[in-house]
Design an enzyme around this catalytic site. Structure first.
Site, short mmCIF file in Angstrom:
data_model
loop_
_atom_site.label_atom_id
_atom_site.label_comp_id
_atom_site.label_asym_id
_atom_site.label_seq_id
_atom_site.Cartn_x
_atom_site.Cartn_y
_atom_site.Cartn_z
N ASP A 295 0.87 -1.19 0.00
CA ASP A 295 0.00 0.00 0.00
C ASP A 295 0.90 1.23 0.00
O ASP A 295 2.06 1.14 -0.39
CB ASP A 295 -0.95 -0.05 1.20
CG ASP A 295 -2.29 0.61 0.92
OD1 ASP A 295 -2.30 1.68 0.28
OD2 ASP A 295 -3.33 0.05 1.30
N HIS A 329 1.76 1.58 -3.45
CA HIS A 329 0.82 2.26 -4.34
C HIS A 329 1.29 3.69 -4.58
O HIS A 329 1.28 4.18 -5.70
CB HIS A 329 -0.59 2.27 -3.73
CG HIS A 329 -1.25 0.94 -3.71
ND1 HIS A 329 -1.05 -0.01 -4.68
CD2 HIS A 329 -2.12 0.38 -2.83
CE1 HIS A 329 -1.76 -1.09 -4.42
NE2 HIS A 329 -2.41 -0.88 -3.29
#
Length: 518
Positions: A295, A329
């Site tokens: 993430d 991300h």
């Protein structure tokens, strides 16, 4: 070479070896302590352990040929006593529950003293910090988190005050006050704490326990590995955090924080496992940290609409430097929970590898008039294999209503108390090579345009076999490949020595941009 003192305790020190390198030094150096070689290093931020309290030291740095490159002198901090958790009953066998014994040592520790966690594996649920102490995990020491939810305390989201005029917020989940399990290590209203060492903190999370049905609250929301709620002057040095149940390190309404020379790792497919998320925090330094995540690596936040309006506390004065971001991300993300605003964020001298985005700004209608993003500066960065280096998305489709017409419409809405704003962003001295999707994608609100984007000395080139994907997450944005610089709904765009090599189609595509300065 310039040598700077970054952090010291009674037993450790972190230094910045500035030879012009970014995260990695330009060559390998020998580190000498009072004339004796103790290690070699190839990282700009490097740490030494095993020092004695209240003692003078001189650190020398030599290159491979023995040529002195620099030195620095300092005195370690005073330490009163050391409390060894083994003497309090902790077994460190990886099977017995050592929570109570370690917590007893923490609670018994007087100010300016150390809780020592020797080598071994210590199974725990939650440990709570206390003000004024040092906690050291030595090399070979591991805190292993229990994965049984029933063993964890629950921190309520909001507790109403007796006079019904105020509230006390403990639990939080993605910007809202909600019940959560206490962190593996928790600090609540504590100050002046050093958490450091060469040991590790293992969240033990996987898809059979914490990551199973990750969107469903079971008893409470998943715990952080290090949760700091309304804390001050907390310094974290040297530790290895991995396999976290949720966000790894979460400072919340906390000030004067230093995160130095850490390793923060989670698998690529681990849900909601951001690396380090300062939320409504002030005066935060993050340096020499290596992130490898599924993430966002760093995500700067300030709550959703209730928290933003209630407390009006932006995240401000945040400095990120000499870090390595891999496989996230976003390398550095702002939002999307930023209803209190974010300002004065500087990211410099960092390397981004294989992240989906370099800068990732996420906001949307409804975040509120206090959701102001201003003075966001990225400079002296090296990016490689980043899908899209620069993004700003005012239509991020988060939350249950994220795909509604209200959030996603590209037609102007009235500016009201729910309208967020993006002001000044600056990108300087940045090289991004082997990119894939787009050089940049800036998409502001038509009713509240991005005030100014400045790009100076920026070079972007694309990979030969570039991948196709969406540059930002909002409705109507199609997957693309080797797209140039895209900007929509911007008041002023400054492009000074910006080069884009290998794009397909227009190098610069502008829509509803009021002024362009080249």
């Amino acid at each position: 070479m310039e040598i700077r003192l970054v952090m010291k305790t009674a037993r450790s020190v972190s230094l910045e070896l500035d030879d012009g390198g970014i995260y990695k030094t330009k060559e390998v150096y020998r580190i000498l302590v009072n004339g004796d070689e103790v290690k070699t290093t190839d990282t700009v931020i490097t740490s030494l352990y095993g020092l004695k309290p209240d003692t003078d030291y001189e650190i020398g740095v030599e290159d491979a040929h023995g040529t002195r490159q620099g030195e620095i002198a300092f005195r370690t901090d005073y330490e009163f006593v050391t409390l060894d958790v083994r003497k309090f009953g902790a077994k460190g066998d990886g099977v017995s529950d050592d929570t109570t014994f370690i917590q007893a040592a923490i609670m018994a520790c007087p100010p300016e003293s150390r809780v020592l966690i020797p080598a071994g594996t210590y199974k725990i649920t939650s440990l709570f910090l206390k003000s004024g102490i040092n906690v050291e995990l030595v090399k070979g020491a591991e805190l292993l988190a229990d994965t049984d939810r029933s063993h964890y305390a629950i921190l309520p989201g909001l507790i109403e005050s007796y006079d019904e005029t105020g509230d006390y917020n403990l639990g939080t989940w993605e910007g809202n006050p909600l019940p959560m399990f206490a962190g593996i290590i928790s600090g609540i209203d504590v100050s002046d704490v050093n958490l450091y060492g060469e040991g590790s903190i293992n969240g033990a999370a996987n898809h059979e326990n914490w990551w199973k049905n990750e969107k469903v609250m079971v008893g409470a929301f998943r715990p952080r590995m290090l949760s700091l709620n309304r804390c001050r002057n907390i310094r974290v040095q040297g530790l290895y955090f991995h396999d976290s149940p949720a966000w790894v390190i979460h400072p919340y309404f906390s000030d004067e924080l230093l995160f130095c020379n850490l390793i923060v790792e989670n698998p690529a497919k681990s849900p909601n496992t951001d690396g380090l998320d300062p939320e409504s925090c002030r005066d935060v330094t993050i340096c020499g940290v290596r992130f490898s995540l599924g993430d966002d690596c760093i995500a700067v936040k300030s709550g959703k609409i209730y928290m933003g309006r209630r407390y009006k506390t932006p995240s401000s004065n945040i400095h990120v430097y000499q870090c390595l971001m891999e496989h996230g991300h976003g390398a550095v993300t702002v939002g999307s929970e930023m209803a209190g605003g974010v300002n004065n964020l500087i990211v410099e001298k960092c390397r981004f590898y294989h992240t989906d985005r370099g800068l990732r700004i996420k906001t949307r209608r409804g975040r509120g008039k206090d959701a102001i993003l201003d003075n966001i500066i990225f400079r002296d960065l090296m990016m490689e294999q980043v899908m899209t280096p620069f993004t700003a998305n005012a239509f991020y489709f988060c939350d249950p209503d994220g795909r509604t017409e209200f959030v996603q419409s590209r037609e102007p809405y009235p500016v009201d108390d729910g309208t967020p704003s993006m002001k000044r962003f600056c990108f300087e001295n940045i090289t991004a090579k082997d990119c894939h999707v787009a050089a940049s994608y800036f998409d502001g609100l038509p009713e509240q345009k991005i005030e100014q984007i400045t790009m100076r000395n920026v070079s972007v080139s694309f990979a030969g076999q570039a991948k196709c994907d969406v540059p930002i997450m909002s409705n109507g944005v199609e997957a693309c490949c080797k797209k140039g610089l895209y900007a929509r709904n911007v008041k002023k765009l400054v492009l000074d020595n910006v080069s884009i090599e290998g794009c397909e189609g227009e190098e610069i595509e502008l829509h509803n941009v009021d002024e362009v300065e080249r």
